[in-house]
Scaffold this motif. Structure first.
Motif, PDB file in Angstrom:
ATOM      1  N   LEU A 306       0.870  -1.172   0.000  1.00 55.76           N
ATOM      2  CA  LEU A 306       0.000   0.000   0.000  1.00 55.76           C
ATOM      3  C   LEU A 306       0.908   1.222   0.000  1.00 55.76           C
ATOM      4  N   LEU A 307       1.012   1.885  -1.146  1.00 54.57           N
ATOM      5  CA  LEU A 307       1.862   3.052  -1.264  1.00 54.57           C
ATOM      6  C   LEU A 307       1.048   4.275  -0.858  1.00 54.57           C
ATOM      7  N   MET A 308       1.393   4.846   0.288  1.00 61.68           N
ATOM      8  CA  MET A 308       0.652   5.973   0.842  1.00 61.68           C
ATOM      9  C   MET A 308       1.383   7.271   0.531  1.00 61.68           C
ATOM     10  N   THR A 309       0.626   8.299   0.196  1.00 63.34           N
ATOM     11  CA  THR A 309       1.206   9.600  -0.145  1.00 63.34           C
ATOM     12  C   THR A 309       0.592  10.666   0.739  1.00 63.34           C
ATOM     13  N   SER A 310       1.448  11.543   1.277  1.00 58.80           N
ATOM     14  CA  SER A 310       0.978  12.621   2.134  1.00 58.80           C
ATOM     15  C   SER A 310       0.715  13.876   1.315  1.00 58.80           C
ATOM     16  N   ALA A 311       0.174  14.891   1.952  1.00 63.56           N
ATOM     17  CA  ALA A 311      -0.134  16.145   1.263  1.00 63.56           C
ATOM     18  C   ALA A 311       1.110  16.811   0.715  1.00 63.56           C
ATOM     19  N   ASP A 312       2.280  16.540   1.310  1.00 62.54           N
ATOM     20  CA  ASP A 312       3.527  17.114   0.790  1.00 62.54           C
ATOM     21  C   ASP A 312       4.281  16.134  -0.099  1.00 62.54           C
ATOM     22  N   GLN A 313       3.580  15.094  -0.563  1.00 62.00           N
ATOM     23  CA  GLN A 313       4.086  14.116  -1.523  1.00 62.00           C
ATOM     24  C   GLN A 313       5.125  13.149  -0.953  1.00 62.00           C
ATOM     25  N   MET A 314       5.267  13.075   0.350  1.00 61.74           N
ATOM     26  CA  MET A 314       6.060  12.009   0.954  1.00 61.74           C
ATOM     27  C   MET A 314       5.360  10.686   0.710  1.00 61.74           C
ATOM     28  N   THR A 315       6.119   9.641   0.358  1.00 62.04           N
ATOM     29  CA  THR A 315       5.541   8.322   0.123  1.00 62.04           C
ATOM     30  C   THR A 315       6.041   7.326   1.160  1.00 62.04           C
ATOM     31  N   ILE A 316       5.143   6.487   1.620  1.00 61.09           N
ATOM     32  CA  ILE A 316       5.448   5.445   2.601  1.00 61.09           C
ATOM     33  C   ILE A 316       4.743   4.173   2.154  1.00 61.09           C
ATOM     34  N   GLY A 317       5.475   3.071   2.133  1.00 56.43           N
ATOM     35  CA  GLY A 317       4.919   1.809   1.666  1.00 56.43           C
ATOM     36  C   GLY A 317       4.713   0.822   2.801  1.00 56.43           C
ATOM     37  N   ALA A 318       3.486   0.360   2.979  1.00 58.28           N
ATOM     38  CA  ALA A 318       3.158  -0.609   4.026  1.00 58.28           C
ATOM     39  C   ALA A 318       2.814  -1.946   3.390  1.00 58.28           C
ATOM     40  N   PRO A 319       3.250  -3.049   4.004  1.00 52.17           N
ATOM     41  CA  PRO A 319       2.887  -4.367   3.470  1.00 52.17           C
ATOM     42  C   PRO A 319       1.394  -4.627   3.637  1.00 52.17           C
ATOM     43  N   THR A 320       0.739  -4.973   2.557  1.00 55.89           N
ATOM     44  CA  THR A 320      -0.706  -5.175   2.578  1.00 55.89           C
ATOM     45  C   THR A 320      -1.100  -6.289   3.541  1.00 55.89           C
ATOM     46  N   ALA A 321      -0.333  -7.361   3.574  1.00 55.09           N
ATOM     47  CA  ALA A 321      -0.688  -8.508   4.409  1.00 55.09           C
ATOM     48  C   ALA A 321      -0.788  -8.122   5.875  1.00 55.09           C
ATOM     49  N   VAL A 322       0.083  -7.236   6.334  1.00 50.24           N
ATOM     50  CA  VAL A 322       0.055  -6.821   7.732  1.00 50.24           C
ATOM     51  C   VAL A 322      -1.199  -5.999   8.014  1.00 50.24           C
ATOM     52  N   VAL A 323      -1.526  -5.072   7.121  1.00 52.58           N
ATOM     53  CA  VAL A 323      -2.703  -4.228   7.314  1.00 52.58           C
ATOM     54  C   VAL A 323      -3.982  -5.064   7.325  1.00 52.58           C
ATOM     55  N   MET A 324      -3.994  -6.144   6.575  1.00 55.54           N
ATOM     56  CA  MET A 324      -5.214  -6.947   6.423  1.00 55.54           C
ATOM     57  C   MET A 324      -5.263  -8.151   7.341  1.00 55.54           C
ATOM     58  N   ASP A 325      -4.310  -8.300   8.275  1.00 56.93           N
ATOM     59  CA  ASP A 325      -4.273  -9.534   9.083  1.00 56.93           C
ATOM     60  C   ASP A 325      -5.134  -9.484  10.338  1.00 56.93           C
ATOM     61  N   GLY A 326      -5.944  -8.455  10.488  1.00 58.22           N
ATOM     62  CA  GLY A 326      -6.839  -8.388  11.631  1.00 58.22           C
ATOM     63  C   GLY A 326      -6.422  -7.412  12.710  1.00 58.22           C
ATOM     64  N   ARG A 327      -5.231  -6.853  12.623  1.00 51.77           N
ATOM     65  CA  ARG A 327      -4.813  -5.865  13.621  1.00 51.77           C
ATOM     66  C   ARG A 327      -5.556  -4.553  13.379  1.00 51.77           C
ATOM     67  N   ASP A 328      -5.476  -3.648  14.344  1.00 52.53           N
ATOM     68  CA  ASP A 328      -6.255  -2.416  14.290  1.00 52.53           C
ATOM     69  C   ASP A 328      -5.545  -1.311  13.507  1.00 52.53           C
ATOM     70  N   ALA A 329      -5.176  -1.604  12.262  1.00 50.17           N
ATOM     71  CA  ALA A 329      -4.618  -0.582  11.379  1.00 50.17           C
ATOM     72  C   ALA A 329      -5.739   0.380  11.014  1.00 50.17           C
ATOM     73  N   MET A 330      -5.472   1.678  11.127  1.00 50.38           N
ATOM     74  CA  MET A 330      -6.561   2.638  10.947  1.00 50.38           C
ATOM     75  C   MET A 330      -6.127   3.898  10.220  1.00 50.38           C
ATOM     76  N   VAL A 331      -7.117   4.564   9.653  1.00 50.08           N
ATOM     77  CA  VAL A 331      -6.964   5.947   9.208  1.00 50.08           C
ATOM     78  C   VAL A 331      -7.379   6.785  10.409  1.00 50.08           C
ATOM     79  N   ALA A 332      -6.403   7.293  11.140  1.00 48.49           N
ATOM     80  CA  ALA A 332      -6.673   7.939  12.423  1.00 48.49           C
ATOM     81  C   ALA A 332      -7.055   9.400  12.236  1.00 48.49           C
ATOM     82  N   VAL A 333      -7.999   9.849  13.061  1.00 42.93           N
ATOM     83  CA  VAL A 333      -8.424  11.250  13.069  1.00 42.93           C
ATOM     84  C   VAL A 333      -8.257  11.885  14.442  1.00 42.93           C
ATOM     85  N   GLY A 334      -8.069  11.064  15.475  1.00 29.91           N
ATOM     86  CA  GLY A 334      -7.959  11.579  16.836  1.00 29.91           C
ATOM     87  C   GLY A 334      -6.779  11.000  17.567  1.00 29.91           C
TER      88      GLY A 334
END
Length: 503
Positions: A306-334
């Motif tokens: 999962l290639l993530m891009t920030s508003a200033d165009q920084m890119t960070i790559g996360a392994p999809t399998a880890v995000v989808m393995d049931g842990r509480d990976a989130m799009v955080a707002v708080g």
């Protein structure tokens, strides 16, 4: 006079550049574009050195260095201008060319980003020409060294310095007024979580003088490459999910808040955290499950990154399998009961328990592309960091401090924290000199996704110096390795060791 001439001209260039940037965008400030380009061109080893030596103050150190470099070169330009104006103007033109190159080559550049540098350079050239001619005129007929021409030069320099101050500080104030999203953040009312964080056990924080279990937002470490913190309006923010999916989706901030949100305690750690370092913190995050969003988009099985891009165009790559393995990976707002701090990603960021920040914690996130590691490389990976890694099992002594003094025959609390996010810590042991490893008392924790405090009472039997070290065992029974490794390329290992003196 040459030194003053160069410094004043450079100050005008920077001041006018800041003022014009208020009408373009803060990231177009000449100092910021040069700093951003400097970061991009800096060898990875130098970046690691900066983080190791300056920690969360690395950006302040970089900006200070840039200002010092500008001052030194400005002195040279001023001296050359007194000898021959064309030389000084050529020096300014070179500075301007560097600024233009930086403005046009940063990853998130826009065409208008060159305007502050161009106008700042022209303003400096005008000041340089006027003051250089004034300084180069003959002395007054009376022959006195402090004649009218010197006074005219000093008066002109004072006026130019005033112009630099007004445009510089005024430009910063205007940037703040036009772009700062503090008011927008204050107007955000976070909804109650559909799935709140579990109640904290009574003995979560041992309160033995070490690290507080909850890291306040203001004390949370910050490591990123943003010299100018992105100011993202939640009213216009959106998250795009695309790539290897069945359907592209876009989520607005209000739509994100309307989703069922979860609340979890999560410890975040930077891969640049050395043994015993402080680039780690624990907070209560509120957000939407990232896995749910990816399922709605119809994530393809072959998308391993999962290639993530920030508003200033920084890119960070996360392994999809880890995000989808049931842990509480989130799009955080708080964070800790409040909207995300602006410096920590407001309005939204990614939080993935168990992964270092450089492969997960995308702040100011605006884009997620489902892709593969073979096809795309994120920013840090391009510098040689490992594309995929988990947080290492580590432990740290917070009290007493290294080099500290304790009393002989008086009880002392040796205390600290240990972590292995999403795996957990089952035991912590402390060794004094070459003595046996002694099991410390562990605090309670709400989940394996947080660090764990520990404490061991100790009474120094004699005066002298003692070596104290700590090791942890994770939830699966693996013992922390004694092998000493640098943070590069996938995190440091080794046992935190301190020396204390009794007496």
């Amino acid at each position: 006079m040459g030194a003053l001439l160069g410094l004043v001209s450079a100050a005008v260039a920077l001041g006018v550049g800041e003022f014009v940037a208020a009408f373009v965008r803060p990231q177009a400030s000449p100092v910021i574009v040069v700093g951003d380009r400097f970061i991009a061109l800096t060898p990875e080893a130098v970046k690691r050195w900066a983080i190791r030596n300056f920690g969360t103050g690395d950006k302040t150190a970089l900006l200070t260095g840039i200002y010092v470099m500008i001052a030194v070169l400005a002195l040279l330009v001023g001296v050359l201008a007194l000898r021959r104006l064309a030389y000084g103007l050529a020096g300014l033109a070179l500075f301007g060319a560097i600024g233009l190159y930086a403005a046009l080559s940063t990853p998130a550049h826009r065409g208008a980003d060159v305007v502050p540098t161009i106008l700042g350079t022209f303003a400096a050239a005008g000041v340089l020409a006027v003051l250089a001619r004034s300084a180069g005129r003959p002395a007054a007929p009376s022959g006195h060294g402090g004649g009218p021409d010197r006074r005219r030069f000093l008066q002109g320099s004072a006026v130019a310095a005033g112009l630099a101050a007004v445009t510089g500080f005024g430009g910063r104030a205007a940037q703040h007024a036009r772009y700062d999203v503090t008011a927008a953040r204050a107007g955000v009312a976070l909804p109650a979580p559909a799935d709140p964080a579990p109640a904290l056990p009574v003995a979560t924080d041992l309160r033995k003088g070490g690290q507080p279990w909850v890291t306040p937002n203001g004390d949370f470490y910050r490591i990123d490459t943003a010299l100018s913190v992105p100011q993202v309006d939640p009213g216009t923010w959106s998250l795009r999910i695309h790539g290897m999916v069945d359907r592209e989706i876009t989520v607005t901030y209000q739509q994100l808040l309307a989703r069922p949100l979860i609340e979890r305690w999560v410890t975040l750690c930077c891969v640049s955290n050395e043994i015993g370092g402080g680039l780690i913190g624990n907070a209560r995050f509120l957000g939407a499950l990232l896995a749910d969003l990816l399922r709605e988009a119809g994530l393809h099985g072959g998308a391993d990154q999962l290639l993530m891009t920030s508003a200033d165009q920084m890119t960070i790559g996360a392994p999809t399998a880890v995000v989808m393995d049931g842990r509480d990976a989130m799009v955080a707002v708080g964070m800790n009961g409040a909207p995300l701090p602006i410096t920590h990603g407001f309005p939204a960021r990614i939080v993935v328990p168990g992964l270092y920040g450089y492969v997960s914690a995308c702040k100011w996130v605006v884009d997620i592309e489902a892709t593969t590691f073979a096809r795309r490389q994120a920013y840090w990976v391009q510098g040689g960091w490992a594309a995929q890694t988990d947080i290492k099992l580590e432990s740290r002594i917070d009290t007493p401090r290294n080099g500290g003094r304790v009393g002989v025959g008086a009880p002392v609390a040796i205390a600290g924290v240990a972590w292995d996010q999403h795996v957990g810590v089952s035991r912590v042991e402390v060794q004094i000199d070459d003595g046996p490893w002694t099991i410390a008392r562990l605090a309670e924790i709400p989940s394996t996704d947080t660090w764990r405090q520990w404490v061991l009472p100790w009474t120094p039997p004699r005066a002298g110096s003692y070596r104290v070290r700590v090791r942890a065992t994770d939830g699966s029974g693996s013992v922390q390795t004694t092998a000493v490794r640098d943070v590069f390329p996938d995190g440091a290992t080794g046992l935190h060791t301190i020396t204390v003196r009794a007496g």
